[in-house]
Design a protein around this motif. Structure first.
Motif, PDB file in Angstrom:
ATOM      1  N   LEU A   1       0.813  -1.205   0.000  1.00  0.00           N
ATOM      2  CA  LEU A   1       0.000   0.000   0.000  1.00  0.00           C
ATOM      3  C   LEU A   1       0.854   1.266   0.000  1.00  0.00           C
ATOM      4  CD1 LEU A   1      -2.590  -1.176   2.659  1.00  0.00           C
ATOM      5  CD2 LEU A   1      -2.973  -0.997   0.199  1.00  0.00           C
TER       6      LEU A   1
ATOM      7  N   ALA B   1       1.095   3.770  -3.529  1.00  0.00           N
ATOM      8  CA  ALA B   1      -0.067   4.604  -3.837  1.00  0.00           C
ATOM      9  C   ALA B   1      -0.305   5.654  -2.766  1.00  0.00           C
ATOM     10  CB  ALA B   1      -1.311   3.730  -4.008  1.00  0.00           C
ATOM     11  N   THR B   2      -0.078   5.312  -1.511  1.00  0.00           N
ATOM     12  CA  THR B   2      -0.301   6.293  -0.449  1.00  0.00           C
ATOM     13  C   THR B   2       0.788   7.362  -0.464  1.00  0.00           C
ATOM     14  OG1 THR B   2       0.738   4.754   1.125  1.00  0.00           O
ATOM     15  CG2 THR B   2      -1.654   4.793   1.045  1.00  0.00           C
TER      16      THR B   2
ATOM     17  N   PHE C   1      -6.175  -6.125   1.983  1.00  0.00           N
ATOM     18  CA  PHE C   1      -6.066  -5.366   0.742  1.00  0.00           C
ATOM     19  C   PHE C   1      -5.309  -6.196  -0.293  1.00  0.00           C
ATOM     20  CE2 PHE C   1      -7.244  -2.159   3.665  1.00  0.00           C
ATOM     21  CZ  PHE C   1      -7.758  -1.092   2.942  1.00  0.00           C
TER      22      PHE C   1
ATOM     23  N   THR D   1      -2.605  -6.786  -2.129  1.00  0.00           N
ATOM     24  CA  THR D   1      -1.205  -6.395  -2.297  1.00  0.00           C
ATOM     25  C   THR D   1      -0.358  -7.657  -2.430  1.00  0.00           C
ATOM     26  OG1 THR D   1      -0.692  -6.446   0.066  1.00  0.00           O
ATOM     27  CG2 THR D   1      -1.627  -4.390  -0.809  1.00  0.00           C
TER      28      THR D   1
ATOM     29  N   SER E   1      -9.023  -0.251  -1.434  1.00  0.00           N
ATOM     30  CA  SER E   1      -8.057   0.337  -2.356  1.00  0.00           C
ATOM     31  C   SER E   1      -7.035   1.141  -1.563  1.00  0.00           C
ATOM     32  CB  SER E   1      -8.772   1.246  -3.361  1.00  0.00           C
ATOM     33  OG  SER E   1      -9.119   2.476  -2.749  1.00  0.00           O
ATOM     34  N   PRO E   2      -5.869   1.390  -2.145  1.00  0.00           N
ATOM     35  CA  PRO E   2      -4.865   2.191  -1.440  1.00  0.00           C
ATOM     36  C   PRO E   2      -5.377   3.558  -1.018  1.00  0.00           C
ATOM     37  CG  PRO E   2      -3.868   1.092  -3.313  1.00  0.00           C
ATOM     38  CD  PRO E   2      -5.351   0.843  -3.412  1.00  0.00           C
TER      39      PRO E   2
END
Length: 250
Positions: free
Chosen positions: A17, A20-21, A188, A190, A217-218
């Motif tokens: 994650l 994207a974060t 999630f 991943t 989602s991220p």
């Protein structure tokens, strides 16, 4: 929920994650010190960052398993960026096998990366936060902390330790204007899911347990982290926010 102008120390920022974060934080105007040691994932992160935000991405290749080297790396970076406003302890390893097959040394290796590196990050960041009378520390725990996962005992124990540290630090650091919270992501999609031999069956397992019938989602994680890192969350501390589509409810 503005985090513009804040400097975020983010471990595990290029994988799972994290990528994207990290991009989401940069889009919101933050500077991100992205700590990772996977060259391929770092390259993917750098490629994903818009050119306008690249000057605010500070990639730091560091091995969290070597705590002395990690401390030296983030201390040097702190001098360069003027200290850290936000620490996100996200990096984790998650070996999977029956409990009796883990050696004590393997348990300790998971603890060192998943917990002890976070302790080092906070020790380095706290003096600047105290001086500013403002800071945000966010520990990334896990839905596994609430039970129901076999074969991951060192990982689950490490995520429980982060919840305990969240509460202890929140009590101790509040007088400095520093809040400490945790998020507990659900399941999630991943790389971590690759340990499951039946991906479709695992997705069914997840959706049966969630109240919200979609995979996370991220951006769901990014929104939660950005909120806890913001001024708007300044009266929230010592809490664990479950970001899991309603899997765990209290």
């Amino acid at each position: 929920m503005s985090i513009s102008g804040k400097t975020i120390l983010y471990t595990g920022a290029a994988g799972g994650l994290g990528l994207a974060t990290t991009v989401a934080f940069l889009d919101r105007g933050a500077t991100v010190v992205a700590v990772d040691n996977n060259a391929e994932k770092i390259a993917a992160l750098e490629a994903a960052v818009p050119s306008a935000a690249r000057s605010r991405l500070k990639v730091l290749r560091s091995n969290l398993g070597d705590l002395a080297a990690f401390r030296s790396d983030i201390e040097a970076m702190a001098k360069s960026v003027g200290g850290y406003d936000v620490v996100i302890n996200n990096a984790a390893i998650y070996p999977a096998k029956p409990f009796e097959q883990f050696t004590v040394e393997e348990h300790q290796a998971v603890q060192r990366v998943n917990v002890d590196a976070g302790i080092v990050a906070v020790q380095v960041a706290l003096p600047s936060m105290r001086a500013k009378q403002w800071g945000r520390i966010i520990n990334v725990s896990s839905v596994t902390f609430y039970g129901g996962w076999a074969l991951l005992s060192p990982y689950v124990a490490s995520k429980a330790a982060l919840v305990g540290l969240t509460r202890a630090w929140a009590r101790e650091f509040g007088e400095y204007g520093v809040t400490v919270n945790a998020i507990a992501p659900g399941a999630f999609p991943t790389d971590a899911e690759k340990i499951h031999p039946d991906p479709e069956g695992y997705t069914r397992f997840v959706l049966e347990r969630q109240a919200v019938k979609r995979r996370g989602s991220p951006l769901d994680i990014a929104n939660a982290l950005a909120f806890l890192a913001s001024d708007e969350a300044g009266f929230i501390t010592g809490q664990t926010l479950n970001v899991d589509g309603g899997w765990v409810m209290h």
